[in-house]
Design an enzyme around this catalytic site. Structure first.
Site, mmCIF file in Angstrom:
data_model
loop_
_atom_site.group_PDB
_atom_site.id
_atom_site.type_symbol
_atom_site.label_atom_id
_atom_site.label_comp_id
_atom_site.label_asym_id
_atom_site.label_seq_id
_atom_site.Cartn_x
_atom_site.Cartn_y
_atom_site.Cartn_z
ATOM 1 N N SER A 140 0.533 -1.355 0.125
ATOM 2 C CA SER A 140 0.000 0.336 -0.152
ATOM 3 C C SER A 140 0.769 1.521 0.001
ATOM 4 O O SER A 140 1.797 1.455 0.620
ATOM 5 C CB SER A 140 -1.106 0.087 1.385
ATOM 6 O OG SER A 140 -1.121 1.332 1.221
ATOM 7 N N TYR A 155 -0.615 -1.048 10.696
ATOM 8 C CA TYR A 155 -1.528 -0.782 8.959
ATOM 9 C C TYR A 155 0.006 -0.891 8.336
ATOM 10 O O TYR A 155 0.238 -2.406 7.283
ATOM 11 C CB TYR A 155 -2.194 -0.892 8.342
ATOM 12 C CG TYR A 155 -2.756 -0.916 7.027
ATOM 13 C CD1 TYR A 155 -3.683 -2.357 6.329
ATOM 14 C CD2 TYR A 155 -2.697 0.246 6.104
ATOM 15 C CE1 TYR A 155 -3.959 -2.053 5.179
ATOM 16 C CE2 TYR A 155 -2.978 -0.242 4.244
ATOM 17 C CZ TYR A 155 -3.669 -1.287 4.554
ATOM 18 O OH TYR A 155 -3.934 -1.078 3.029
#
Ligand code: NAD
Length: 249
Positions: A140, A155
């Site tokens: 990401s 995350y």
């Protein structure tokens, strides 16, 4: 047809609005037989049926080694080979550093990082025997810029870990003809952001993106088809940004 008769596993592929299903659909359009793997509640068999009768849906939790191995075996039993793994399953949580509990940490790292490792371990023996294969890991932009839009620091850490794992596997399995790459999506409009951003905030974010829009699921699908196909035959260890230019500096 870039992927005629290739066999592709897509983890977290059953969400009709998600990156996984959009990618499964594009892989199938390019001739691949697709195995959609997802949690039972997401109904992977139903998603596979949407693509057509030749595709397979498998229930598995990517955090569970036995279930990952069984899913790879089901793909092999049905199609006899595995050419592509798109390790897409992931979850996020909007947390600040001081609020992350041990359970939060485990949940987020287990799906993205452990899940990528376990699914890679499940498909690598078959790929090694074939002396070919392409694994596409899902990181990401959050790993690169330190979050800031949706996910918490755990995350970002999970997705940064995916990049290290990807590079190490690319190095280890290159001699076997197996390529391992990663995509780093920017902000893509899927269920993962549903209800988490106001239209105004989305507009502000789009203003800072050179291509002046949020991403679409098919933007990711195209990148995965490229990395899964022979078009990228000399690419391994690559981090492919699919973010509208968000990180140009
Ligand atoms: P999504 O929530 O729409 O889809 C995630 C899928 O993973 C769901 O189908 C879910 O059932 C499945 N899943 C969750 N836990 C699982 C488990 N333990 N085992 C198997 N399947 C599981 O999310 P999305 O936006 O399509 O995201 C897909 C991937 O892309 C994720 O890894 C996410 O972190 C990453 N990503 C998304 C964005 C974005 O803006 N949408 C940006 C960067 C990275």
């Amino acid at each position: 047809m870039l992927l005629k008769d290739r066999v592709a596993i897509v983890t977290g592929g059953a969400g009709i609005n998600g990156l996984g299903f959009a990618t499964a659909r594009m892989l199938a359009a390019h001739g691949a037989n697709v195995v959609i793997l997802d949690l039972a509640g997401a109904n992977p068999a139903g998603a596979a049926a949407e693509l057509g009768p030749q595709h397979l849906g498998v229930v598995a939790d990517v955090t569970n080694k036995e279930q990952c191995d069984a899913a790879a075996q089901a793909a092999l039993a049905r199609f006899g080979r595995i050419d592509i793994l798109f390790a897409n399953a992931g979850i996020t949580q909007p947390r600040k550093t001081l609020d992350i509990t041990a359970a939060d940490y485990d949940a987020v790292l287990d799906v993205s990082l452990r899940g990528t490792l376990l699914m890679s371990q499940a498909v690598l023996p078959a790929m090694r025997e074939q002396r070919s294969g392409s694994i596409i890991c899902t990181s990401s932009v959050s790993a690169q810029r330190g979050g800031g839009i949706l996910g918490g620091p755990h995350y970002s850490a999970a997705k940064a870990g995916v990049l290290g794992l990807m590079r190490a596997m690319a190095r280890e399995f290159g001699p076997d003809g197996i390529r391992v790459n990663a995509i780093t999506p920017g902000l893509i409009a899927t269920d993962i952001i549903k209800g988490k951003l106001t239209e105004e905030r989305k507009g502000e974010i789009a203003n800072d993106i050179p291509l002046a829009r949020l991403g679409r699921a098919d933007d990711i699908a195209g990148a995965v088809v490229f990395l899964g196909s022979d078009l990228s035959a000399y690419c391994t260890g690559v981090t492919l940004d699919v973010n509208g230019g968000m990180l140009i500096h």
